[in-house]
Design a protein around this motif. Structure first.
Motif, PDB file in Angstrom:
ATOM      1  N   ALA A   1     -66.575 -83.347  29.238  1.00  0.00           N
ATOM      2  CA  ALA A   1     -65.546 -83.802  28.216  1.00  0.00           C
ATOM      3  C   ALA A   1     -64.729 -82.877  27.807  1.00  0.00           C
ATOM      4  O   ALA A   1     -63.698 -83.003  27.778  1.00  0.00           O
ATOM      5  CB  ALA A   1     -66.247 -84.874  27.189  1.00  0.00           C
ATOM      6  N   VAL A   2     -65.318 -81.796  27.388  1.00  0.00           N
ATOM      7  CA  VAL A   2     -64.522 -80.557  26.984  1.00  0.00           C
ATOM      8  C   VAL A   2     -63.900 -79.911  27.948  1.00  0.00           C
ATOM      9  O   VAL A   2     -62.691 -79.661  27.948  1.00  0.00           O
ATOM     10  CB  VAL A   2     -65.387 -79.409  26.489  1.00  0.00           C
ATOM     11  N   ASN A   3     -64.413 -79.674  29.261  1.00  0.00           N
ATOM     12  CA  ASN A   3     -63.455 -79.218  30.264  1.00  0.00           C
ATOM     13  C   ASN A   3     -62.382 -80.334  30.518  1.00  0.00           C
ATOM     14  O   ASN A   3     -61.223 -79.867  30.980  1.00  0.00           O
ATOM     15  CB  ASN A   3     -64.511 -79.281  31.673  1.00  0.00           C
ATOM     16  N   LEU A   4     -62.540 -81.548  30.621  1.00  0.00           N
ATOM     17  CA  LEU A   4     -61.417 -82.461  30.846  1.00  0.00           C
ATOM     18  C   LEU A   4     -60.404 -82.230  29.747  1.00  0.00           C
ATOM     19  O   LEU A   4     -59.223 -82.140  30.108  1.00  0.00           O
ATOM     20  CB  LEU A   4     -61.895 -83.867  30.967  1.00  0.00           C
ATOM     21  N   ASN A   5     -60.726 -82.194  28.459  1.00  0.00           N
ATOM     22  CA  ASN A   5     -59.624 -81.798  27.560  1.00  0.00           C
ATOM     23  C   ASN A   5     -59.100 -80.722  27.780  1.00  0.00           C
ATOM     24  O   ASN A   5     -57.648 -80.262  27.631  1.00  0.00           O
ATOM     25  CB  ASN A   5     -60.234 -81.907  26.023  1.00  0.00           C
ATOM     26  N   LEU A   6     -59.601 -79.479  28.141  1.00  0.00           N
ATOM     27  CA  LEU A   6     -59.217 -78.187  28.341  1.00  0.00           C
ATOM     28  C   LEU A   6     -58.169 -78.580  29.503  1.00  0.00           C
ATOM     29  O   LEU A   6     -57.005 -77.774  29.489  1.00  0.00           O
ATOM     30  CB  LEU A   6     -60.147 -77.145  28.809  1.00  0.00           C
ATOM     31  N   VAL A   7     -58.512 -79.034  30.774  1.00  0.00           N
ATOM     32  CA  VAL A   7     -57.524 -78.974  31.727  1.00  0.00           C
ATOM     33  C   VAL A   7     -56.456 -79.857  31.437  1.00  0.00           C
ATOM     34  O   VAL A   7     -55.076 -79.502  31.858  1.00  0.00           O
ATOM     35  CB  VAL A   7     -58.321 -79.531  32.876  1.00  0.00           C
ATOM     36  N   ALA A   8     -56.768 -80.928  30.643  1.00  0.00           N
ATOM     37  CA  ALA A   8     -55.308 -81.975  30.326  1.00  0.00           C
ATOM     38  C   ALA A   8     -54.385 -81.238  29.549  1.00  0.00           C
ATOM     39  O   ALA A   8     -53.227 -81.327  29.625  1.00  0.00           O
ATOM     40  CB  ALA A   8     -56.088 -83.212  29.677  1.00  0.00           C
ATOM     41  N   PHE A   9     -55.043 -80.476  28.503  1.00  0.00           N
ATOM     42  CA  PHE A   9     -54.137 -79.764  27.441  1.00  0.00           C
ATOM     43  C   PHE A   9     -53.137 -78.552  28.259  1.00  0.00           C
ATOM     44  O   PHE A   9     -52.056 -78.249  27.989  1.00  0.00           O
ATOM     45  CB  PHE A   9     -54.854 -79.424  26.462  1.00  0.00           C
ATOM     46  N   ASP A  10     -53.980 -77.980  29.191  1.00  0.00           N
ATOM     47  CA  ASP A  10     -53.279 -77.031  29.868  1.00  0.00           C
ATOM     48  C   ASP A  10     -52.159 -77.688  30.774  1.00  0.00           C
ATOM     49  O   ASP A  10     -51.012 -77.122  30.964  1.00  0.00           O
ATOM     50  CB  ASP A  10     -54.252 -76.276  30.838  1.00  0.00           C
ATOM     51  N   VAL A  11     -52.431 -78.803  31.508  1.00  0.00           N
ATOM     52  CA  VAL A  11     -51.345 -79.420  32.076  1.00  0.00           C
ATOM     53  C   VAL A  11     -50.115 -79.778  31.307  1.00  0.00           C
ATOM     54  O   VAL A  11     -48.942 -79.826  31.643  1.00  0.00           O
ATOM     55  CB  VAL A  11     -52.032 -80.176  33.156  1.00  0.00           C
ATOM     56  N   TRP A  12     -50.613 -80.482  30.193  1.00  0.00           N
ATOM     57  CA  TRP A  12     -49.362 -81.031  29.289  1.00  0.00           C
ATOM     58  C   TRP A  12     -48.743 -79.840  28.553  1.00  0.00           C
ATOM     59  O   TRP A  12     -47.699 -79.977  28.374  1.00  0.00           O
ATOM     60  CB  TRP A  12     -50.210 -81.806  28.281  1.00  0.00           C
ATOM     61  N   LEU A  13     -49.295 -78.665  28.442  1.00  0.00           N
ATOM     62  CA  LEU A  13     -48.516 -77.717  27.695  1.00  0.00           C
ATOM     63  C   LEU A  13     -47.881 -76.850  28.686  1.00  0.00           C
ATOM     64  O   LEU A  13     -46.867 -75.997  28.399  1.00  0.00           O
ATOM     65  CB  LEU A  13     -49.233 -76.753  26.913  1.00  0.00           C
ATOM     66  N   ARG A  14     -48.108 -77.146  29.838  1.00  0.00           N
ATOM     67  CA  ARG A  14     -47.366 -76.309  31.119  1.00  0.00           C
ATOM     68  C   ARG A  14     -47.399 -74.780  30.897  1.00  0.00           C
ATOM     69  O   ARG A  14     -46.665 -73.993  31.088  1.00  0.00           O
ATOM     70  CB  ARG A  14     -45.861 -76.765  31.300  1.00  0.00           C
ATOM     71  N   ASP A  15     -48.775 -74.483  30.504  1.00  0.00           N
ATOM     72  CA  ASP A  15     -48.929 -72.992  30.447  1.00  0.00           C
ATOM     73  C   ASP A  15     -48.920 -72.100  31.715  1.00  0.00           C
ATOM     74  O   ASP A  15     -49.456 -72.610  32.702  1.00  0.00           O
ATOM     75  CB  ASP A  15     -50.498 -72.832  29.691  1.00  0.00           C
ATOM     76  N   THR A  16     -48.027 -71.181  31.555  1.00  0.00           N
ATOM     77  CA  THR A  16     -47.995 -70.288  32.906  1.00  0.00           C
ATOM     78  C   THR A  16     -49.301 -69.355  32.819  1.00  0.00           C
ATOM     79  O   THR A  16     -49.416 -69.197  34.274  1.00  0.00           O
ATOM     80  CB  THR A  16     -46.737 -69.405  32.730  1.00  0.00           C
ATOM     81  N   LEU A  17     -50.074 -69.153  32.121  1.00  0.00           N
ATOM     82  CA  LEU A  17     -51.167 -68.264  32.260  1.00  0.00           C
ATOM     83  C   LEU A  17     -52.288 -69.282  32.566  1.00  0.00           C
ATOM     84  O   LEU A  17     -53.461 -68.591  33.186  1.00  0.00           O
ATOM     85  CB  LEU A  17     -51.663 -67.503  31.082  1.00  0.00           C
ATOM     86  N   HIS A  18     -52.392 -70.553  32.450  1.00  0.00           N
ATOM     87  CA  HIS A  18     -53.209 -71.480  32.805  1.00  0.00           C
ATOM     88  C   HIS A  18     -54.705 -70.993  32.004  1.00  0.00           C
ATOM     89  O   HIS A  18     -55.923 -71.106  32.702  1.00  0.00           O
ATOM     90  CB  HIS A  18     -53.534 -71.517  34.078  1.00  0.00           C
ATOM     91  N   ALA A  19     -54.478 -70.844  30.759  1.00  0.00           N
ATOM     92  CA  ALA A  19     -55.656 -70.566  29.986  1.00  0.00           C
ATOM     93  C   ALA A  19     -56.477 -71.581  29.922  1.00  0.00           C
ATOM     94  O   ALA A  19     -57.906 -71.324  29.776  1.00  0.00           O
ATOM     95  CB  ALA A  19     -55.338 -70.055  28.376  1.00  0.00           C
TER      96      ALA A  19
END
Length: 137
Positions: free
Chosen positions: A40-58
């Motif tokens: 569940a934490v992993n899903l949140n991390l990837v979802a927020f990474d896509v939503w924020l359009r992070d160029t570093l993909h943190a």
């Protein structure tokens, strides 16, 4: 992409995992519930990474670290559960509250040497308490 869908799914997965940790008695099922919570934490991390359009993909990088930690946790956790099951005969979490050996098990406390007696058959030593409760002179 709407952030609400993966966030709701993540909350549901985390809730099921939390229920599994709190309600289950079998140690293997508790480990599976912890894995659900980590996913569940992993899903949140990837979802927020896509939503924020992070160029570093943190978020994705942190997800890789979380997957590595989860793999190590499962490896060590299963080894501990198998060791406890081999020694105790159960993996029930409620029955594993104490870390001491149960009476009747083959433990070292049954083989502790008793202190040597000073009885030579000549009677009580001076200052020794007799069976009648009197101290000898």
């Amino acid at each position: 992409m709407h952030l609400a869908y993966p966030a709701v799914l993540s909350v549901l997965l985390f809730s099921v995992g939390l229920y599994g940790v709190l309600a289950r008695r079998n140690a293997i099922l508790v480990l599976m519930a912890v894995e659900l919570m980590l996913n569940a934490v992993n899903l949140n991390l990837v979802a927020f990474d896509v939503w924020l359009r992070d160029t570093l993909h943190a978020g994705q990088a942190l997800t890789l670290f979380t997957v590595a930690v989860a793999a190590a946790e499962i490896g060590i956790g299963l080894a501990l559960v198998l060791l406890v099951y081999r020694n105790r005969g159960t993996s029930d979490v409620d029955r594993l509250r104490d870390l001491t050996e149960h009476p009747g098990d083959d433990d070292e406390s049954a083989y502790v040497e008793q202190p040597a007696t000073t009885d030579t058959g000549a009677g009580p030593l001076p200052g020794q308490v007799t069976p009648a409760g009197r101290t000898t002179a």
